[in-house]
Design an enzyme around this catalytic site. Structure first.
Site, PDB file in Angstrom:
ATOM      1  N   ARG A 102       0.843  -1.195   0.000  1.00  0.00           N
ATOM      2  CA  ARG A 102       0.000   0.000   0.000  1.00  0.00           C
ATOM      3  C   ARG A 102       0.879   1.246   0.000  1.00  0.00           C
ATOM      4  O   ARG A 102       1.731   1.408   0.888  1.00  0.00           O
ATOM      5  CB  ARG A 102      -0.901  -0.006   1.241  1.00  0.00           C
ATOM      6  N   THR A 106      -0.781   7.656  -0.967  1.00  0.00           N
ATOM      7  CA  THR A 106      -2.101   7.575  -1.627  1.00  0.00           C
ATOM      8  C   THR A 106      -2.972   6.453  -1.056  1.00  0.00           C
ATOM      9  O   THR A 106      -4.162   6.392  -1.335  1.00  0.00           O
ATOM     10  CB  THR A 106      -1.930   7.306  -3.134  1.00  0.00           C
ATOM     11  N   ASP A 198      -4.190 -10.309  12.390  1.00  0.00           N
ATOM     12  CA  ASP A 198      -3.442 -10.171  11.135  1.00  0.00           C
ATOM     13  C   ASP A 198      -3.059 -11.559  10.634  1.00  0.00           C
ATOM     14  O   ASP A 198      -2.235 -12.248  11.244  1.00  0.00           O
ATOM     15  CB  ASP A 198      -2.192  -9.314  11.368  1.00  0.00           C
ATOM     16  N   ASP A 201       0.751 -12.159   9.819  1.00  0.00           N
ATOM     17  CA  ASP A 201       1.573 -12.254  11.033  1.00  0.00           C
ATOM     18  C   ASP A 201       1.373 -13.594  11.730  1.00  0.00           C
ATOM     19  O   ASP A 201       2.325 -14.189  12.243  1.00  0.00           O
ATOM     20  CB  ASP A 201       1.220 -11.124  12.003  1.00  0.00           C
TER      21      ASP A 201
HETATM   22  N1  URA Z   1      -5.860  -8.276   6.937  1.00  0.00           N
HETATM   23  C1  URA Z   1      -5.710  -9.070   8.014  1.00  0.00           C
HETATM   24  O1  URA Z   1      -4.740  -9.811   8.109  1.00  0.00           O
HETATM   25  N2  URA Z   1      -6.668  -9.027   8.970  1.00  0.00           N
HETATM   26  C2  URA Z   1      -7.747  -8.236   8.884  1.00  0.00           C
HETATM   27  O2  URA Z   1      -8.596  -8.272   9.780  1.00  0.00           O
HETATM   28  C3  URA Z   1      -7.882  -7.423   7.748  1.00  0.00           C
HETATM   29  C4  URA Z   1      -6.918  -7.446   6.792  1.00  0.00           C
END
Ligand code: URA
Length: 207
Positions: A102, A106, A198, A201
């Site tokens: 990302r 922007t 996440d 992760d």
């Molecule tokens: N990406 C993730 O890993 N978790 C989320 O809740 C949203 C996007």
């Protein structure tokens, strides 16, 4: 069209992927197993062609999947966690990769890596990413696939939310979505609620 795959085993496994106490090893295995079960549903209508084989006893009229080898395309990095499970049930598939980050100014997704097998226009593509959150990355990845002439694309994710599903369906109504669950909404950091945290992760142990 979005299909929330309704299956008791998927529900059971989702309870463990959501649980913050689940280890990275178990999380990785569960994501892979759910991806396998989603693939079962997403491939249900693949065209087949008749094939006669010799059993040890006599000829049998069988069917095999028609056409060129399908392609799995994980969106880096979290999408990688779904590839193994899909390959277990579709070992003939090829794998392409799309890397997006990302832009910090922007907030738009920017392509940093793309490697695809040839003749995408003749193949069924399975784009995969565990989380359909805003839908911006999935939509950008589909734009990239379409620039490479992909015509038949399905999107597989573990969790989705109404915002992401609506965005993707508006941008790419031709792409069917298969998900293990439709969660409640996004929070202000664009995480899915209740979600699982996440995904990247937790797959790669970077927390
Ligand atoms: N990406 C993730 O890993 N978790 C989320 O809740 C949203 C996007």
């Amino acid at each position: 069209m979005i299909t929330v795959v309704d299956h008791s085993l998927i529900k059971h496994k989702l309870a463990y992927v959501r649980d913050k106490k689940t280890t990275n090893k178990d999380f990785r295995e569960l994501i892979s197993e759910i991806a396998l079960l989603l693939t079962y549903e997403a491939t249900r209508k693949l065209s087949t062609v008749k094939k006669t084989v010799e059993t040890p006893i006599m000829e049998a009229e069988c069917e095999v999947v028609k056409g060129r080898k399908p392609v799995i395309v994980p969106i880096l990095r979290a999408g990688l966690g779904m590839v193994d499970g899909i390959l277990k049930v579709m070992p003939m598939a090829k794998t392409g990769h799309i890397g997006l980050y990302r832009d910090p100014v922007t907030y738009q997704p920017v392509e940093y890596f793309c490697k695809m097998p040839d003749s995408l226009e003749e193949r069924q593509i399975f784009l995969v990413d565990p989380m359909l959150a805003t839908g911006v990355s999935a939509s950008a990845a589909i734009d990239i696939l379409k620039k490479h002439n992909a015509q038949k694309i399905k999107f597989l994710c573990i969790l989705s939310c109404p915002e992401g599903a609506a965005y993707l369906e508006e941008k790419h109504p031709d792409v069917d979505i298969f998900t293990a669950a439709m969660d409640i909404k996004l929070n202000n950091k664009k995480y899915i609620l209740p979600g699982l945290g996440d995904a990247g992760d937790r797959i790669f142990g970077t927390i």
